[in-house]
Enzyme design. Structure first.
Site, PDB file in Angstrom:
ATOM      1  N   HIS A   1      12.314  13.886  17.939  1.00 53.92           N
ATOM      2  CA  HIS A   1      13.421  13.424  18.782  1.00 53.92           C
ATOM      3  C   HIS A   1      13.741  14.497  19.803  1.00 53.92           C
ATOM      4  O   HIS A   1      13.649  15.683  19.503  1.00 53.92           O
ATOM      5  CB  HIS A   1      14.668  13.130  17.938  1.00 53.92           C
ATOM      6  CG  HIS A   1      15.637  12.249  18.645  1.00 53.92           C
ATOM      7  ND1 HIS A   1      16.579  12.751  19.510  1.00 53.92           N
ATOM      8  CD2 HIS A   1      15.782  10.898  18.653  1.00 53.92           C
ATOM      9  CE1 HIS A   1      17.281  11.743  19.993  1.00 53.92           C
ATOM     10  NE2 HIS A   1      16.819  10.610  19.503  1.00 53.92           N
TER      11      HIS A   1
ATOM     12  N   HIS B   1       9.773   5.389  23.276  1.00 51.22           N
ATOM     13  CA  HIS B   1      11.205   5.049  23.165  1.00 51.22           C
ATOM     14  C   HIS B   1      11.344   3.860  22.212  1.00 51.22           C
ATOM     15  O   HIS B   1      10.894   3.940  21.079  1.00 51.22           O
ATOM     16  CB  HIS B   1      11.757   4.787  24.574  1.00 51.22           C
ATOM     17  CG  HIS B   1      13.235   4.683  24.691  1.00 51.22           C
ATOM     18  ND1 HIS B   1      14.120   5.027  23.722  1.00 51.22           N
ATOM     19  CD2 HIS B   1      14.006   4.251  25.738  1.00 51.22           C
ATOM     20  CE1 HIS B   1      15.359   4.841  24.133  1.00 51.22           C
ATOM     21  NE2 HIS B   1      15.324   4.357  25.355  1.00 51.22           N
TER      22      HIS B   1
ATOM     23  N   ASP C   1      13.803   4.818  14.643  1.00 52.85           N
ATOM     24  CA  ASP C   1      12.812   3.736  14.670  1.00 52.85           C
ATOM     25  C   ASP C   1      11.956   3.662  13.420  1.00 52.85           C
ATOM     26  O   ASP C   1      11.389   2.602  13.107  1.00 52.85           O
ATOM     27  CB  ASP C   1      11.897   3.903  15.896  1.00 52.85           C
ATOM     28  CG  ASP C   1      12.636   3.552  17.180  1.00 52.85           C
ATOM     29  OD1 ASP C   1      12.500   4.293  18.164  1.00 52.85           O
ATOM     30  OD2 ASP C   1      13.373   2.551  17.174  1.00 52.85           O
TER      31      ASP C   1
HETATM   32  C1  SDX Z   1      14.108   6.666  20.411  1.00 47.47           C
HETATM   33  O1  SDX Z   1      16.564   9.845  23.250  1.00 47.47           O
HETATM   34  C2  SDX Z   1      17.039   9.021  22.363  1.00 47.47           C
HETATM   35  O2  SDX Z   1      18.158   9.112  21.930  1.00 47.47           O
HETATM   36  C3  SDX Z   1      16.093   7.914  21.955  1.00 47.47           C
HETATM   37  C4  SDX Z   1      16.575   7.070  20.763  1.00 47.47           C
HETATM   38  C5  SDX Z   1      17.761   6.193  21.137  1.00 47.47           C
HETATM   39  O3  SDX Z   1      18.553   5.841  20.245  1.00 47.47           O
HETATM   40  O4  SDX Z   1      17.827   5.745  22.324  1.00 47.47           O
HETATM   41  O5  SDX Z   1      16.916   7.926  19.692  1.00 47.47           O
HETATM   42  C6  SDX Z   1      15.478   6.090  20.310  1.00 47.47           C
HETATM   43  O6  SDX Z   1      13.450   6.469  21.394  1.00 47.47           O
HETATM   44  C7  SDX Z   1      13.599   7.532  19.289  1.00 47.47           C
HETATM   45  C8  SDX Z   1      12.186   8.126  19.572  1.00 47.47           C
HETATM   46  C9  SDX Z   1      11.127   7.041  19.354  1.00 47.47           C
HETATM   47  N1  SDX Z   1       9.816   7.544  19.777  1.00 47.47           N
HETATM   48  C10 SDX Z   1       8.886   7.919  18.883  1.00 47.47           C
HETATM   49  O7  SDX Z   1       9.053   7.923  17.669  1.00 47.47           O
HETATM   50  C11 SDX Z   1       7.559   8.321  19.502  1.00 47.47           C
HETATM   51  C12 SDX Z   1       7.038   9.572  18.816  1.00 47.47           C
HETATM   52  N2  SDX Z   1       7.903  10.705  19.145  1.00 47.47           N
HETATM   53  C13 SDX Z   1       7.466  11.599  20.183  1.00 47.47           C
HETATM   54  O8  SDX Z   1       6.749  11.021  21.237  1.00 47.47           O
HETATM   55  C14 SDX Z   1       8.542  12.609  20.580  1.00 47.47           C
HETATM   56  O9  SDX Z   1       9.060  13.126  19.425  1.00 47.47           O
HETATM   57  C15 SDX Z   1       9.690  12.160  21.478  1.00 47.47           C
HETATM   58  C16 SDX Z   1       9.207  11.459  22.679  1.00 47.47           C
HETATM   59  C17 SDX Z   1      10.617  11.288  20.711  1.00 47.47           C
HETATM   60  C18 SDX Z   1      10.442  13.410  21.899  1.00 47.47           C
HETATM   61  O10 SDX Z   1       9.557  14.139  22.637  1.00 47.47           O
HETATM   62  P1  SDX Z   1       9.920  15.523  23.361  1.00 47.47           P
HETATM   63  O11 SDX Z   1      11.330  15.908  23.109  1.00 47.47           O
HETATM   64  O12 SDX Z   1       9.472  15.406  24.781  1.00 47.47           O
HETATM   65  O13 SDX Z   1       9.047  16.560  22.570  1.00 47.47           O
HETATM   66  P2  SDX Z   1       7.505  16.782  22.819  1.00 47.47           P
HETATM   67  O14 SDX Z   1       6.770  15.476  22.952  1.00 47.47           O
HETATM   68  O15 SDX Z   1       7.363  17.776  23.918  1.00 47.47           O
HETATM   69  O16 SDX Z   1       7.041  17.429  21.420  1.00 47.47           O
HETATM   70  C19 SDX Z   1       7.417  18.769  21.088  1.00 47.47           C
HETATM   71  C20 SDX Z   1       6.384  19.225  20.055  1.00 47.47           C
HETATM   72  C21 SDX Z   1       4.952  19.021  20.529  1.00 47.47           C
HETATM   73  O17 SDX Z   1       4.167  19.934  19.823  1.00 47.47           O
HETATM   74  P3  SDX Z   1       3.352  21.045  20.664  1.00 47.47           P
HETATM   75  O18 SDX Z   1       2.441  20.253  21.579  1.00 47.47           O
HETATM   76  O19 SDX Z   1       4.438  21.803  21.441  1.00 47.47           O
HETATM   77  O20 SDX Z   1       2.646  21.834  19.598  1.00 47.47           O
HETATM   78  O21 SDX Z   1       6.495  18.411  18.871  1.00 47.47           O
HETATM   79  C22 SDX Z   1       5.308  17.645  18.711  1.00 47.47           C
HETATM   80  C23 SDX Z   1       4.586  17.657  20.034  1.00 47.47           C
HETATM   81  O22 SDX Z   1       3.198  17.511  19.845  1.00 47.47           O
HETATM   82  N3  SDX Z   1       5.721  16.281  18.381  1.00 47.47           N
HETATM   83  C24 SDX Z   1       4.994  15.433  17.667  1.00 47.47           C
HETATM   84  C25 SDX Z   1       5.782  14.275  17.597  1.00 47.47           C
HETATM   85  N4  SDX Z   1       6.926  14.462  18.267  1.00 47.47           N
HETATM   86  C26 SDX Z   1       6.876  15.718  18.759  1.00 47.47           C
HETATM   87  N5  SDX Z   1       3.781  15.550  17.078  1.00 47.47           N
HETATM   88  C27 SDX Z   1       3.346  14.460  16.408  1.00 47.47           C
HETATM   89  N6  SDX Z   1       4.040  13.310  16.287  1.00 47.47           N
HETATM   90  C28 SDX Z   1       5.262  13.187  16.871  1.00 47.47           C
HETATM   91  N7  SDX Z   1       5.932  12.077  16.739  1.00 47.47           N
END
Ligand code: SDX
Length: 391
Positions: free
Chosen positions: A277, A238, A328
């Site tokens: 996201h 997050h 971010d």
């Molecule tokens: C914020 O919700 C909000 O609005 C949050 C926010 C706000 O203003 O409050 O926008 C602020 O928190 C933005 C997000 C910051 N976090 C990150 O950048 C951390 C990296 N991102 C990931 O951890 C992920 O994208 C999330 C947590 C943001 C979202 O995760 P989800 O929706 O639970 O999706 P997931 O983890 O299940 O991923 C789905 C697929 C997976 O692939 P498969 O395993 O199905 O093959 O996408 C891949 C994931 O591996 N994936 C990524 C990835 N994000 C998703 N792979 C590599 N790097 C990534 N960053």
């Protein structure tokens, strides 16, 4: 081992008149009504109180957007001036909170220090347990005014520097940069920080905002809810992602190193910080502005290194995973270009988001229903008791 039911859940649920569903992470679940913001994840659009975030980022200040969020109307010039003046006069911290910050170890995580200080503010606020809308509004104003002071104060303490008193003549962002460094910032730097706070202001039921609503739904007070929101924001999935994204850029070092870095990270199933996201399926509209700001600041500084690495990483992540960067990612380069310490990046996200959290707390207090979902039980039932001498 799944529990043995006399009836299957499908037979039991209708009798319980429940439409239970197990949705991991509550993905796609509508858990509340709000008039504060709307996100169109498919189209990559975001509105605060019906105003497109692109228009606000272009024309509005952070406090102008806070006023819009709290009062559901853009302020007239005289209203905005009064609002800014009221907050500017409340930037100083109570002695008890200064003492609490002074006692923290210099190597404490700034997000933990912020969490501690907001909790301490709640213990000295004269209206701490009054959850009337009028009291909530006044407390929200004090928190928005005081959080920048907390971050600057902790940073000055840990660097063993004298404190810089808030300057009521400086606007919200300029005053923070002044309290942090002791020198008045450039117009460009203050505007960049102010716009980053506007973009961080509000984003629906993200993890930290949902946390504040759950706390508020028990009729707990504003400071308790904001302290909980800070706790949730700290995590790297997050708000903590902006710090991890900058550390990642520094580790990559050059644009040419991006492909091999991504190879290794994906092979190891690592998440690339600042990408992906839960809601957006296309570009995060906030990233559009932060990318522009990162480029402008880099050009102004005559050093486009981190911007170049970021652009290369964007291309690589989209080509390899179809993922866009989120709010971010470029905020990291913007804050680094402003010379801010990396471990202050997430506290600055919290500074911007506090007004959004407060708006949700007020909305929840005004139209409350205790937030209490169910969990799918996966354990056993009716296990036989065994006396301790026979175990
Ligand atoms: C914020 O919700 C909000 O609005 C949050 C926010 C706000 O203003 O409050 O926008 C602020 O928190 C933005 C997000 C910051 N976090 C990150 O950048 C951390 C990296 N991102 C990931 O951890 C992920 O994208 C999330 C947590 C943001 C979202 O995760 P989800 O929706 O639970 O999706 P997931 O983890 O299940 O991923 C789905 C697929 C997976 O692939 P498969 O395993 O199905 O093959 O996408 C891949 C994931 O591996 N994936 C990524 C990835 N994000 C998703 N792979 C590599 N790097 C990534 N960053």
């Amino acid at each position: 081992m799944r529990p043995f039911f006399v009836d299957t859940l499908e037979q039991v649920l209708p009798r319980m008149n429940m439409t239970e569903q197990n949705t991991r992470g509550l993905a796609g679940v509508v858990a509340a009504e709000t008039g504060l913001s709307f996100i169109d994840g498919a189209e990559g659009r975001l509105w605060y109180r019906g105003f497109d975030v692109h228009a606000l980022a272009k024309h509005a200040s952070y406090l102008e957007s806070v006023y819009l969020l709290w009062y559901d109307a853009l302020p007239a010039a005289i209203e905005l001036s009064a609002f800014e003046g009221t907050l500017a006069r409340q930037r100083a911290l109570p002695p008890a909170v200064l003492d609490a910050l002074r006692c923290l170890p210099a190597d404490a995580a700034p997000m933990a220090a912020l969490r501690t200080a907001v909790s301490a503010l709640g213990q000295v606020d004269p209206e701490a347990d009054d959850i009337s809308h009028e009291a909530d509004l006044r407390k929200a104003g004090r928190l928005v005014a005081q959080l920048p002071t907390i971050v600057a104060t902790f940073d000055r303490f840990r660097r063993d520097l004298d404190l810089v008193d808030p300057d009521p003549e400086l606007d919200h962002a300029a005053n923070f940069l002044y309290m942090l460094s002791g020198t008045r910032p450039s117009e460009t730097a203050a505007r960049a920080l102010d716009t980053s706070w506007l973009l961080y202001l509000e984003h629906g039921l993200n993890a930290s905002t949902f946390t504040t609503r759950v706390v508020a739904s028990t009729l707990a007070d504003m400071h308790s809810a904001i302290t909980a929101g800070i706790s949730a924001l700290k995590g790297p999935l997050h708000g903590g992602a902006n710090e991890k994204a900058m550390e990642m850029l520094l580790e990559i070092g050059t644009a040419g190193s991006v492909p091999s870095f991504v190879d290794t990270a994906l092979e190891q199933k690592q998440k690339i910080m600042g990408f992906g996201h839960r809601v957006y399926r296309t570009e995060d509209p906030r990233a559009t502005h932060l990318r522009r700001m990162a480029e402008e600041l880099s050009l102004e500084a005559g050093d486009s290194r981190w911007y170049d690495v970021s652009r290369r990483l964007e291309v690589e992540m989209f080509e390899r995973k179809g993922l866009h960067c989120n709010v971010d990612f470029y905020c990291a380069t913007v804050y680094y270009s402003l010379g801010l310490a990396i471990d202050l990046f997430t506290p600055l996200f919290a500074v911007g988001r506090t007004a959004g959290w407060a708006a949700h707390v007020m909305e929840q207090h005004m139209h409350n229903k205790l937030i209490r979902p169910r969990a799918e039980y996966t354990g056993e039932l009716d296990r036989p008791w065994v006396p301790i001498d026979r175990r």
